[in-house]
Design an enzyme around this catalytic site. Structure first.
Site, PDB file in Angstrom:
ATOM      1  N   CYS A   2       0.842  -1.173   0.000  1.00 28.90           N
ATOM      2  CA  CYS A   2       0.000   0.000   0.000  1.00 28.90           C
ATOM      3  C   CYS A   2       0.881   1.227   0.000  1.00 28.90           C
ATOM      4  CB  CYS A   2      -0.927  -0.001   1.218  1.00 28.90           C
ATOM      5  SG  CYS A   2      -0.077   0.096   2.808  1.00 28.90           S
ATOM      6  N   ARG A  49      -4.594   0.751   0.569  1.00 25.01           N
ATOM      7  CA  ARG A  49      -4.225  -0.664   0.549  1.00 25.01           C
ATOM      8  C   ARG A  49      -4.444  -1.318  -0.802  1.00 25.01           C
ATOM      9  NH1 ARG A  49      -7.155  -5.864   3.058  1.00 25.01           N
ATOM     10  NH2 ARG A  49      -5.390  -7.308   3.012  1.00 25.01           N
ATOM     11  N   ILE A  52      -3.157  -8.116  -0.811  1.00 28.39           N
ATOM     12  CA  ILE A  52      -2.339  -9.231  -1.297  1.00 28.39           C
ATOM     13  C   ILE A  52      -2.511 -10.459  -0.414  1.00 28.39           C
ATOM     14  CG2 ILE A  52       0.016  -9.999  -1.819  1.00 28.39           C
ATOM     15  CD1 ILE A  52      -0.990  -7.775  -3.685  1.00 28.39           C
ATOM     16  N   ASN A  74       3.316  -0.798   4.828  1.00 26.12           N
ATOM     17  CA  ASN A  74       3.384  -0.953   3.381  1.00 26.12           C
ATOM     18  C   ASN A  74       4.433  -2.005   3.065  1.00 26.12           C
ATOM     19  OD1 ASN A  74       3.683  -0.566   0.551  1.00 26.12           O
ATOM     20  ND2 ASN A  74       5.200   1.039   0.909  1.00 26.12           N
ATOM     21  N   GLY A  75       4.061  -3.026   2.294  1.00 17.66           N
ATOM     22  CA  GLY A  75       5.022  -4.049   1.908  1.00 17.66           C
ATOM     23  C   GLY A  75       4.563  -5.430   2.308  1.00 17.66           C
ATOM     24  N   GLU A  76       5.516  -6.329   2.476  1.00 18.86           N
ATOM     25  CA  GLU A  76       5.215  -7.708   2.860  1.00 18.86           C
ATOM     26  C   GLU A  76       6.244  -8.205   3.866  1.00 18.86           C
ATOM     27  OE1 GLU A  76       2.514  -9.143   1.918  1.00 18.86           O
ATOM     28  OE2 GLU A  76       1.933  -7.824   0.256  1.00 18.86           O
ATOM     29  N   ASP A  99      -0.115 -10.437   7.199  1.00 22.09           N
ATOM     30  CA  ASP A  99       1.306 -10.560   7.529  1.00 22.09           C
ATOM     31  C   ASP A  99       1.773  -9.384   8.385  1.00 22.09           C
ATOM     32  OD1 ASP A  99       0.833  -9.210   4.883  1.00 22.09           O
ATOM     33  OD2 ASP A  99       2.944  -8.708   5.092  1.00 22.09           O
ATOM     34  N   SER A 363      10.970  -9.890  -9.422  1.00 16.93           N
ATOM     35  CA  SER A 363      11.983  -9.302 -10.293  1.00 16.93           C
ATOM     36  C   SER A 363      13.363  -9.813  -9.902  1.00 16.93           C
ATOM     37  CB  SER A 363      11.940  -7.771 -10.172  1.00 16.93           C
ATOM     38  OG  SER A 363      13.077  -7.171 -10.756  1.00 16.93           O
TER      39      SER A 363
END
Length: 641
Positions: A2, A49, A52, A74-76, A99, A363
């Protein structure tokens, strides 16, 4: 994934909900699925958000059982399952399957040291209501950006700088003092940004506000320790196992996932391990450019196709002739800051293509830095051989090299460009030689270009070199890259361009455990006898075929230098005309004119430096002049009609 943002008021006044909403509206592209905020008097935190994990229950802000801790993230967090199990054993009760919630309960259990237990990419803000304390932070390598604006009344933060510009009293103003660094490196390194009054929180950094005091500290750095007692065979096994584990860990998702595939070593390795762990065909995405010889140099589709067939992926490819003139204003608005790396265009185009099918993409960014994949890492190897030549021969070679033409988009001219750059730097000290490889303009040229005097202190690159502290030359370069180009160029553009289309991009080759492992490998094993990525390639020898492992490297960019001489020439002339340059008041026009002429005549390859100047002017029209990106695009497109 997000975008987060928030405000802390030092004067004790309550945060206004409308301000948080205004910040979130600017970054809606980062989180089109949901939004939320929490305000507790003088502190407000909020988010947009992109769902995921735990699609239905992962609404943020998250809170603990008694609502004394609040979090936006924000992120994982890739190891959240393991941390969740550990925290539940300690008696913590979770409200969601998100998470991010492990960060909340981890803070309750371990305090600020929770970040040392996280494996992930993140920026976050945590409000501790009992202590009236705000804590914000970034992941170790800086995959996720975080900007900060602070004055006597408040501290505001946001994943994107443009969100801060939505606040009263924060305006878009160029920080002229960063121009020398921008013109030398092609980007602005943390902690500074292109905006006056807005800074970037550096990677691996926490910032806390408590009792009206602001404290900022670094919680992680790469170790300079090299492991000399490990056999080459054992290194191969350790690298192979960690690559497998890192890529597998980052495949966790509750939505469709794919991978960028160029057919190079890094992206092919990611796809190979994805195929091993996926119960169905992995989705892969590749891009090529339509056109002539220059475009063909960047066409890696045959290699990508070969790897896709090898692993049985569901492969998608696109051949484009991009509307660069129309794209640049839009992309620079998303970037927040100008940049000279043409990979931001390619990254956006392939992200836009992949987003038709998936929400998450993997990536291969980072493999070259970790395992020695750039030509610049061979500088010391060849300089030692060059130094053994007689002095008169080196002097003659230097004279000849200065006369050589250069153009990265034409085969033999590109070889001459590389030779010219090597000979010019071969007898420099290692740090100065490495600077010459990284910079897009040298200090003397920048000094002649700028109207303002050059600063006397160290720039970000010099500071990174001073802090690197490693006698192993190659791993010293890794430490320097990890502080500069990696977070503030490659990762910044990767985040901004993928999130521009609401796509979460993960970089498993920069998993911190893999990064820490790679930093301990002796240089002579990473690169051997001029073979780049020697150890990594050996670790992948039974996964990837030799024609992929040892093929010629091509960067993930565009033939921008050729376009500047052809279809973009009218735009270049207008953006860098005498009238425009004089009105902007930053540069001496005769020096700009000479740079353009030298590029067109192949006296030097000015791709990066001219794009840096062009992008700065486009960025200025959007952010400083207050024009819409679409309006600027229409103006520029009129020049090529």
């Amino acid at each position: 994934m997000c975008g987060i943002h928030g405000i802390y008021r030092f004067d004790g006044q309550p945060v206004t909900p409308g301000l948080l909403s205004a910040m979130g509206n600017v970054t809606q592209h980062r989180g089109p699925d949901d939004e939320g905020m929490h305000i507790d008097g003088a502190c407000g935190i909020a988010m947009r958000r992109l769902s995921i994990i735990d699609l239905e229950g992962g609404h943020q802000p998250l809170s603990n059982a008694d609502d004394t801790l609040w979090l936006v993230c924000n992120g994982e967090i890739y190891n959240y399952r393991e941390l969740r199990t550990e925290l539940q054993a300690l008696g913590h009760h979770f409200k969601t399957g998100s998470d991010s919630e492990v960060l909340l309960h981890g803070y309750a259990a371990w305090g600020d040291d929770v970040v040392l237990r996280l494996n992930g990419m993140f920026d976050f803000a945590l409000w501790d209501a009992r202590r009236r304390r705000l804590l914000i932070g970034r992941d170790r390598i800086g995959v996720k950006p975080l900007y900060v604006a602070q004055d006597g009344q408040r501290l505001a933060f946001a994943t994107e700088a443009k969100a801060l510009l939505a606040l009263p009293g924060v305006r878009a103003e160029l920080d002229r003092s960063v121009l020398p660094e921008y013109l030398q490196l092609g980007y602005v390194a943390a902690p500074r940004s292109i905006f006056k009054g807005i800074r970037k929180l550096p990677p691996a950094t926490l910032l806390a506000i408590e009792d009206g005091q602001v404290r900022e500290w670094r919680y992680w750095r790469l170790s300079p320790r090299i492991e000399r007692g490990v056999s080459e065979h054992d290194w191969v096994q350790r690298i192979r196992a960690q690559l497998d584990a890192s890529i597998h860990m980052q495949m966790v998702s509750d939505v469709p996932i794919g991978a960028f595939l160029s057919g190079g070593v890094d992206s092919s390795a990611v796809v190979g391990f994805m195929a091993k762990h996926s119960p169905h065909a992995a989705k892969t995405y590749a891009i090529g450019f339509e056109g002539g010889a220059a475009e063909n140099l960047y066409n890696e589709l045959p290699y990508a196709r070969r790897v896709a067939q090898l692993f049985g992926t569901e492969h998608h490819e696109i051949v484009v002739k991009p509307d660069v003139v129309g794209l640049l204003p839009k992309l620079l608005w998303h970037m927040d800051e100008p940049i000279s790396d043409t990979a931001f265009i390619t990254t956006y185009l392939v992200s836009q293509f992949a987003r038709q099918d998936v929400k998450v993409i993997l990536s291969g960014v980072g493999g070259d830095e970790l395992f020695g994949g750039y030509r610049r890492y061979l500088g010391g190897h060849y300089a030692r051989s060059y130094g053994r030549l007689p002095g008169w021969l080196r002097a003659s070679a230097g004279f000849v090299a200065r006369q050589l033409p250069a153009d990265r988009h034409a085969g033999w001219l590109n070889h001459l460009r590389l030779a010219k750059g090597f000979i010019a730097s071969a007898e420099m000290a290692p740090d100065e030689r490495y600077r010459s490889y990284l910079q897009i303009l040298d200090r003397a040229t920048v000094s002649s270009l700028l109207r303002d005097p050059m600063p006397t202190g160290d720039d970000a690159l010099a500071q990174a070199m001073r802090a690197a502290g490693n006698e192993d030359e190659l791993n010293r370069m890794l430490a320097i890259d990890a502080e500069t180009q990696l977070p503030d160029d490659l990762l910044l553009l990767t985040d901004k361009m993928s999130m521009a289309v609401s796509l979460e991009c993960r970089v498993p080759l920069l998993d911190h455990e893999l990064l820490e492992l790679a930093a301990t490998i002796p240089a002579e094993l990473k690169v051997r006898n001029g073979r780049l990525k020697h150890l990594m390639k050996d670790a992948l020898a039974d996964l990837l075929p030799a024609d992929i492992l040892d093929r010629k490297k091509r960067g993930f960019g565009t033939p921008m230098g050729a376009w500047l001489k052809r279809e973009l020439a009218p735009v270049l002339r207008q953006l860098l005309s005498a009238k425009v340059v004089e009105q902007r008041g930053l540069f001496h026009y005769p020096v700009v004119e000479r740079l353009v002429a030298d590029h067109n005549a192949n006296r030097f390859d000015g791709t990066d430096s001219l794009l840096a100047l062009m992008n700065l002017e486009i960025w200025s029209r959007i952010y400083l002049d207050g024009r819409e990106a679409a309006d600027v695009a229409a103006e520029l497109k009129g020049l090529t009609a």
